[in-house]
Design a protein around this motif. Structure first.
Motif, PDB file in Angstrom:
ATOM      1  N   MET A   1     -11.709  17.009 -84.794  1.00 26.91           N
ATOM      2  CA  MET A   1     -11.388  17.548 -83.476  1.00 26.91           C
ATOM      3  C   MET A   1     -12.544  17.284 -82.509  1.00 26.91           C
ATOM      4  N   LYS A   2     -12.192  17.180 -81.239  1.00 21.56           N
ATOM      5  CA  LYS A   2     -13.215  16.900 -80.226  1.00 21.56           C
ATOM      6  C   LYS A   2     -13.024  17.805 -79.018  1.00 21.56           C
ATOM      7  N   SER A   3     -14.072  17.888 -78.219  1.00 20.44           N
ATOM      8  CA  SER A   3     -13.997  18.690 -76.997  1.00 20.44           C
ATOM      9  C   SER A   3     -13.213  17.926 -75.925  1.00 20.44           C
ATOM     10  N   LEU A   4     -12.701  18.679 -74.962  1.00 23.87           N
ATOM     11  CA  LEU A   4     -12.038  18.077 -73.802  1.00 23.87           C
ATOM     12  C   LEU A   4     -12.740  18.588 -72.554  1.00 23.87           C
ATOM     13  N   GLU A   5     -13.249  17.650 -71.753  1.00 18.43           N
ATOM     14  CA  GLU A   5     -13.912  18.034 -70.502  1.00 18.43           C
ATOM     15  C   GLU A   5     -13.128  17.463 -69.326  1.00 18.43           C
ATOM     16  N   ILE A   6     -12.802  18.338 -68.409  1.00 20.19           N
ATOM     17  CA  ILE A   6     -12.098  17.937 -67.190  1.00 20.19           C
ATOM     18  C   ILE A   6     -13.043  18.244 -66.033  1.00 20.19           C
ATOM     19  N   ARG A   7     -13.437  17.211 -65.301  1.00 23.31           N
ATOM     20  CA  ARG A   7     -14.448  17.365 -64.247  1.00 23.31           C
ATOM     21  C   ARG A   7     -13.905  16.988 -62.879  1.00 23.31           C
ATOM     22  N   ASN A   8     -13.864  17.970 -61.973  1.00 24.24           N
ATOM     23  CA  ASN A   8     -13.503  17.740 -60.561  1.00 24.24           C
ATOM     24  C   ASN A   8     -12.237  16.902 -60.417  1.00 24.24           C
ATOM     25  N   LEU A   9     -11.255  17.229 -61.232  1.00 23.30           N
ATOM     26  CA  LEU A   9     -10.017  16.446 -61.239  1.00 23.30           C
ATOM     27  C   LEU A   9      -9.229  16.687 -59.955  1.00 23.30           C
ATOM     28  N   GLN A  10      -8.672  15.607 -59.430  1.00 21.45           N
ATOM     29  CA  GLN A  10      -7.967  15.703 -58.162  1.00 21.45           C
ATOM     30  C   GLN A  10      -6.768  14.767 -58.172  1.00 21.45           C
ATOM     31  N   LYS A  11      -5.656  15.220 -57.580  1.00 21.70           N
ATOM     32  CA  LYS A  11      -4.488  14.343 -57.456  1.00 21.70           C
ATOM     33  C   LYS A  11      -3.787  14.566 -56.130  1.00 21.70           C
ATOM     34  N   THR A  12      -3.672  13.489 -55.381  1.00 22.16           N
ATOM     35  CA  THR A  12      -2.906  13.521 -54.140  1.00 22.16           C
ATOM     36  C   THR A  12      -1.714  12.586 -54.299  1.00 22.16           C
ATOM     37  N   TYR A  13      -0.523  13.135 -54.105  1.00 19.21           N
ATOM     38  CA  TYR A  13       0.691  12.316 -54.118  1.00 19.21           C
ATOM     39  C   TYR A  13       1.042  11.937 -52.687  1.00 19.21           C
ATOM     40  N   PHE A  14       1.734  10.822 -52.559  1.00 19.03           N
ATOM     41  CA  PHE A  14       2.295  10.481 -51.250  1.00 19.03           C
ATOM     42  C   PHE A  14       3.785  10.787 -51.295  1.00 19.03           C
ATOM     43  N   VAL A  68     -13.076  12.964 -73.645  1.00 22.55           N
ATOM     44  CA  VAL A  68     -12.702  13.486 -74.968  1.00 22.55           C
ATOM     45  C   VAL A  68     -13.890  13.224 -75.892  1.00 22.55           C
ATOM     46  N   GLY A  69     -14.461  14.298 -76.440  1.00 21.58           N
ATOM     47  CA  GLY A  69     -15.646  14.155 -77.285  1.00 21.58           C
ATOM     48  C   GLY A  69     -16.787  13.483 -76.535  1.00 21.58           C
ATOM     49  N   ASP A 154      -2.560  13.022 -85.948  1.00 23.22           N
ATOM     50  CA  ASP A 154      -3.936  13.495 -86.095  1.00 23.22           C
ATOM     51  C   ASP A 154      -4.757  13.321 -84.814  1.00 23.22           C
ATOM     52  N   PRO A 155      -4.254  13.870 -83.696  1.00 22.81           N
ATOM     53  CA  PRO A 155      -4.986  13.728 -82.437  1.00 22.81           C
ATOM     54  C   PRO A 155      -6.228  14.618 -82.423  1.00 22.81           C
ATOM     55  N   ASP A 156      -7.228  14.249 -81.632  1.00 22.49           N
ATOM     56  CA  ASP A 156      -8.403  15.098 -81.453  1.00 22.49           C
ATOM     57  C   ASP A 156      -8.065  16.280 -80.558  1.00 22.49           C
ATOM     58  N   VAL A 157      -7.171  16.029 -79.611  1.00 25.63           N
ATOM     59  CA  VAL A 157      -6.779  17.050 -78.643  1.00 25.63           C
ATOM     60  C   VAL A 157      -5.261  17.068 -78.568  1.00 25.63           C
ATOM     61  N   LEU A 158      -4.697  18.277 -78.581  1.00 27.59           N
ATOM     62  CA  LEU A 158      -3.250  18.425 -78.487  1.00 27.59           C
ATOM     63  C   LEU A 158      -2.899  18.969 -77.108  1.00 27.59           C
TER      64      LEU A 158
END
Ligand code: ADP
Ligand code: ADP
Length: 228
Positions: A1-14, A68-69, A154-158
């Motif tokens: 298993m591994k860590s999951l880091e989400i940093r300053n995630l942004q999404k703009t749709y048109f 991931v990790g 066998d994913p690291d992150v589910l």
């Protein structure tokens, strides 16, 4: 298993109809430790699915980074397993072959992937369904197979997007307990999306509350886990 880091995630749709931009995810940062189970809750339209699809690599982000990790990821990968709201099983494949599909894509030989698939089916109490086709099973059973299929890779992150939303309340409780049992055995790192606060708290170590594409609260669940 591994860590999951989400940093300053942004999404703009048109939005082509209105001719305007919609910022679905504003600036989301979230760290999930190895083996930690985090639920993300929030009302419809707050950006939950958009976040999950970016973490899965199905949707490009307009800003930020996902690791991931510790390794930055772009695009889909076998390190992240995904369970969707709809069952998304291959109707022409048996349950055994559906569960063995991920290992097949990784080039695992037939005998070995059948062994893996049977091990995971047994873990979920589904051995008896191995030779059935999806349309011979109830919705709840199909969703259990969907969860088992993601795990067998066998994913690291589910990553789970409202996986129990389309089953009846009784089945949902059974599935929640089953997921808890499997998680306690396998200790996956989990990002679980739901609009059901009760479900979020029942399952997780931490509950992240999202509103209008932003993290509003990040709350540890301090009650002991229920024994299932
Ligand atoms: P949730 O999963 O919390 O219901 P979504 O991530 O689906 O939220 O949506 C967040 C916002 O982004 C909503 O305002 C939605 O209308 C908008 N949105 C989602 N997908 C698209 C798309 N493909 N194009 C334009 N806007 C979208
Ligand atoms: P396996 O090798 O695990 O048995 P395959 O991918 O070879 O599975 O497919 C099994 C059967 O399903 C084959 O008869 C194949 O023609 C059929 N099949 C494969 N892909 C599709 C598809 N996209 N749509 C419909 N039938 C398919």
């Amino acid at each position: 298993m591994k860590s999951l880091e989400i940093r300053n995630l942004q999404k703009t749709y048109f939005d082509p109809y209105a001719g305007t931009k919609v910022t679905a995810v504003q600036d989301v940062s979230l760290d999930i430790r190895e083996g930690e189970f985090v639920s993300v809750v929030g009302p419809s339209g707050c950006g939950k699915t958009t976040i999950l699809n970016m973490v899965a690599g199905f949707l490009p982000a307009t800003g930020g980074e996902i690791r991931v990790g510790g390794r930055p990821v772009k695009g889909p990968g076998a390190d992240r397993g995904v369970v969707f709201q709809s069952f998304a099983l291959f109707p022409w494949k048996t349950v055994l072959d559906n569960v063995g599909f991920g290992p097949k894509m990784r080039g695992v030989p037939k005998a070995e992937r059948d062994r893996i698939a049977r091990e995971y089916l047994a873990l979920a109490g589904l051995s008896h369904a191995a030779d059935r086709y999806p349309n011979e099973l109830s919705g709840g059973m199909q969703q259990r197979v969907g969860v088992v299929r993601a795990l067998a890779n066998d994913p690291d992150v589910l990553l789970m997007d409202e996986p129990f939303a389309s089953v009846d309340a009784q089945t949902r409780m059974t599935l929640q307990e089953e997921l808890t049992r499997i998680w306690q055995e396998k200790q996956h790192t989990v990002l679980f999306i739901t609009h059901d606060v009760g479900e979020a708290v029942f399952l997780a170590d931490r509950v992240v509350v999202l509103s209008k594409g932003r993290v509003m609260r990040d709350i540890p669940v301090t009650l002991p886990r229920p024994r299932v």
